[in-house]
Design a protein around this motif. Structure first.
Motif, mmCIF file in Angstrom:
data_model
loop_
_atom_site.group_PDB
_atom_site.id
_atom_site.type_symbol
_atom_site.label_atom_id
_atom_site.label_comp_id
_atom_site.label_asym_id
_atom_site.label_seq_id
_atom_site.Cartn_x
_atom_site.Cartn_y
_atom_site.Cartn_z
ATOM 1 N N PHE A 37 -1.688 15.015 4.650
ATOM 2 C CA PHE A 37 -2.959 14.363 4.322
ATOM 3 C C PHE A 37 -3.745 14.207 5.615
ATOM 4 N N PRO A 62 -4.515 17.158 -1.291
ATOM 5 C CA PRO A 62 -4.879 16.586 0.013
ATOM 6 C C PRO A 62 -6.131 17.235 0.602
ATOM 7 N N ASP A 65 -3.414 7.553 0.681
ATOM 8 C CA ASP A 65 -3.609 8.987 0.873
ATOM 9 C C ASP A 65 -5.047 9.298 1.281
ATOM 10 N N ASP A 108 3.232 1.399 2.715
ATOM 11 C CA ASP A 108 3.166 2.844 2.471
ATOM 12 C C ASP A 108 2.246 3.489 3.492
ATOM 13 N N PRO A 141 0.612 7.614 4.610
ATOM 14 C CA PRO A 141 0.462 8.990 4.103
ATOM 15 C C PRO A 141 1.326 9.974 4.875
ATOM 16 N N SER A 193 -6.459 6.370 9.714
ATOM 17 C CA SER A 193 -5.615 7.555 9.564
ATOM 18 C C SER A 193 -4.781 7.817 10.799
ATOM 19 N N SER A 225 6.738 11.695 -6.535
ATOM 20 C CA SER A 225 5.347 11.696 -6.883
ATOM 21 C C SER A 225 5.030 11.096 -8.219
ATOM 22 N N LYS A 233 -2.927 5.828 -3.822
ATOM 23 C CA LYS A 233 -4.040 6.776 -3.735
ATOM 24 C C LYS A 233 -4.978 6.427 -2.585
ATOM 25 N N SER A 256 5.758 12.946 -1.529
ATOM 26 C CA SER A 256 5.223 12.726 -0.204
ATOM 27 C C SER A 256 6.300 12.999 0.822
ATOM 28 N N GLY A 277 -5.426 8.563 4.819
ATOM 29 C CA GLY A 277 -4.757 9.608 5.598
ATOM 30 C C GLY A 277 -5.654 10.805 5.833
ATOM 31 N N CYS A 278 -6.596 11.042 4.903
ATOM 32 C CA CYS A 278 -7.548 12.150 5.028
ATOM 33 C C CYS A 278 -8.855 11.712 5.679
#
Length: 486
Positions: free
Chosen positions: A214, A373, A400, A208, A210, A464, A26, A397, A17, A403-404
C-alpha cells in the motif's frame, strides 16, 4: 530457541495483508491463519523472526500474489456452509452452522496443521472460534493469545438485536473464553479500557498498520491501472452520466488515453479537466449506511449548481457538453468508485441508477488484490462509512488508505480519532449534509488550487511514512508473544 504461533482471523479486507501476512487475512474471505515463528539468534544477539504460515480458509477472493508466491505460506481450503441450507429455519442455522464449523476447526487445528506453541486468535469471530482454539490449545499443550479487533456479540446484535437470547449467550462464550487467554492484544485504547474495566482482561494495544504494497501510485502505475479499468470506468450504472458522456472514444486508439491520464511519447500526464476520484470500500452490509454517501452526492451536485448560479431547469446535457468541450469549472466532476462485495450491493446500485446528477457519477467494482492498493494510491480522497458495532474498533480500510497517502472523510464515532487526526490527515462527518459540505470545501479549485485537500494529502503521506507493521509488531506484539510463550 524456536516457537510456533497460530492466528485465526475473519473479515478484515479484500485480500490478505502481507506485513500482517503473518497475522491478518482478508475481508470477504474467512481465514484461519496458522503462523509458526522461528526465532533465530544472530551474531549481533538481536532476534529475527522467520515465519512459516499455514492458512486454512474458506474459498473466496484470490489472495495477493506475494502471498501465493511465498514458499513459507501454505493454503488449506475449507468447504463453505452450503447455500442450499440457507433455506433452513434461522434457529437451526444458528445452531448447526457453529457446530459444523467447530468440529471442522478442531480437525484442522488438532490434526492437519503442525503443532504450535502459541495460538493467536483474532476475535471476532468468537463462536465457535474461541472455543475450538482454546480446546486445541489444551490438547496440544499450547499457549493461547486473543487479538481483539471487535466484539462478536455486538456484530451479531446488528441482525438479531441486543436483547436477543442468542446475543446474550454469544457474549457469555466470548467473555468466558476470552478471559481464559494467556495474553491479549487489542486495536484501540478505548477497547483496552473496556476490556480492563468490564471484562477483567488486560490487553496490549497493537494498532493495525498497512502492508508495504500500500503506497502512493506513480504516474505510470496510475496510467496502467486506468487502462486496465478503462471499460468499467466508461460504463455508467444507468443510461449515461457526466463521466461516460463524450468518452466513448477514449482508449479506442491504443492504450494512450484514459479518463484521468494521457500518454504522449515517453511522457504521462494527468488531465487538467479530469474528474476528482473518490474511493470507498465496503462489504455492503447494514453497519455501513451507504445512503449517506448517495445523499451527499446529490447535495454536492445541487450546491455546486447553486454556487455557480445555474438554473435548476438546466439540462445535464448542457453541462456535459461544456465539460466535453473542455470548459474549466471551479468545482470538478466527482467519480465515486465503490469497491467490494456484499448483500446490499444490488439494492444501492438500483438507487444509483435512479439518481439524476449533473456532476457526480458512480462505479461499483471488484478489484484484484494487486489492483486495489493501486486504486487507493491513485485516488484523490477516500470515504469511510464504517460505524463500529461496538464503538471500539477502527476501520482497516482507513489504515490502508493512509498507507497509500490518501486523505479520508470518515463517519465520526467514539474512538475514530485514535486513527483519523482531524484537519491533519482527514475529516469526520456525522451526516450526509456535513459530508457534502466537506466535498464542496475540499474540491474547490481542483486539481491545482484545492489547498485544503493538499494539506490533508500531506498529512496522510506523513502518516504513511511514520509507522509500518514491522515497527508496531516489534514494539508491542513480539514482547507479549514471548512472555506468553514462557
Amino acid at each position: 530457541m524456536q516457537y510456533h504461533a497460530l492466528s485465526l482471523a475473519n473479515q478484515v479486507f479484500p485480500f490478505p495483508s502481507l506485513s500482517i501476512f503473518l497475522f491478518y487475512p482478508s475481508n470477504f474471505m474467512i481465514c484461519y491463519l496458522v503462523v509458526r515463528f522461528f526465532i533465530l539468534c544472530i551474531p549481533s544477539n538481536a532476534l529475527q523472526a522467520l515465519l512459516e504460515v499455514d492458512i486454512v480458509a474458506y474459498g473466496g477472493s484470490e489472495p495477493h500474489g506475494a502471498l501465493l508466491a511465498n514458499p513459507s505460506i501454505h493454503l488449506y481450503i475449507m468447504k463453505q456452509w452450503p447455500t442450499a441450507r440457507q433455506s433452513l429455519p434461522r434457529i437451526l442455522i444458528l445452531l448447526l452452522k457453529p457446530l459444523v464449523q467447530f468440529f471442522t476447526l478442531l480437525w484442522f487445528l488438532c490434526i492437519k496443521v503442525p503443532s504450535p506453541d502459541i495460538f493467536i486468535v483474532q476475535n471476532p469471530p468468537s463462536v465457535p472460534t474461541l472455543v475450538a482454539v482454546k480446546w486445541a490449545s489444551w490438547l496440544r499443550n499450547s499457549s493461547f493469545v486473543v487479538d481483539w479487533h471487535n466484539f462478536g456479540y455486538t456484530l451479531l446484535g446488528l441482525s438479531l438485536g441486543r436483547n436477543s437470547h442468542f446475543v446474550s449467550l454469544y457474549k457469555w462464550f466470548e467473555k468466558h473464553y476470552g478471559k481464559m487467554a494467556d495474553a491479549s492484544l487489542c486495536v484501540t485504547r478505548a477497547m483496552q479500557h473496556e476490556l480492563a474495566q468490564n471484562w477483567g482482561i488486560n490487553a496490549t494495544v497493537l494498532y493495525d498498520q498497512p502492508p508495504d504494497f500500500f503506497h502512493p501510485a506513480s504516474l505510470e502505475e496510475r496510467h496502467k491501472l486506468f487502462c486496465r479499468l478503462n471499460k468499467e470506468l466508461c460504463q455508467p450504472l444507468g443510461f449515461r452520466d457526466c463521466v461516460s458522456n463524450g468518452t466513448s472514444l477514449i482508449g479506442s486508439h491504443g492504450q494512450n488515453e484514459t479518463l484521468f491520464t494521457n500518454e504522449v511519447g515517453p511522457d504521462i500526464y494527468l488531465k487538467r479537466n479530469r474528474p476528482a476520484l473518490v474511493v470507498s470500500s465496503t462489504s455492503w452490509t447494514p453497519d455501513e449506511d451507504f445512503g449517506i454517501l448517495l445523499e451527499a452526492a446529490v447535495m454536492y451536485d445541487r450546491r455546486v449548481a447553486a454556487i455557480l448560479g445555474e438554473d435548476d431547469s438546466l439540462d445535464e446535457d448542457v453541462v456535459w457538453k461544456e465539460i466535453s468541450d473542455g470548459k474549466q469549472c471551479l468545482y470538478p466532476r466527482l467519480l465515486f468508485i465503490i469497491t467490494g462485495k456484499g448483500p446490499e450491493k444490488e439494492k444501492y446500485e438500483a438507487k444509483i441508477k435512479r439518481l439524476k446528477l449533473k456532476r457526480v457519477a458512480f462505479r461499483t467494482m471488484w478489484l484484484s488484490a494487486e489492483d486495489y492498493p493501486l486504486l487507493l494510491g491513485s485516488a484523490d480522497l477516500g470515504v469511510c462509512l464504517h460505524t463500529s458495532s461496538s464503538g471500539l474498533d477502527l476501520p482497516m480500510k482507513v489504515v490502508d488508505m493512509f498507507g497509500c497517502g490518501l486523505p479520508v472523510c470518515a463517519v465520526s464515532y467514539s474512538c475514530i480519532k485514535e486513527l483519523v487526526r482531524v484537519d491533519k490527515n482527514g475529516i469526520l462527518f456525522s451526516s450526509s449534509s456535513e459530508l457534502a459540505d466537506e466535498l464542496v470545501m475540499l474540491f474547490k479549485g481542483f486539481p491545482d488550487e484545492c489547498d485544503a485537500l493538499k494539506i490533508l494529502k500531506n498529512g496522510a503521506l506523513e502518516t504513511s511514512s511514520s509507522t509500518r507493521w514491522a515497527t508496531e509488531w516489534e514494539e508491542h506484539a513480539k514482547p507479549l508473544i514471548n512472555k506468553a510463550r514462557l
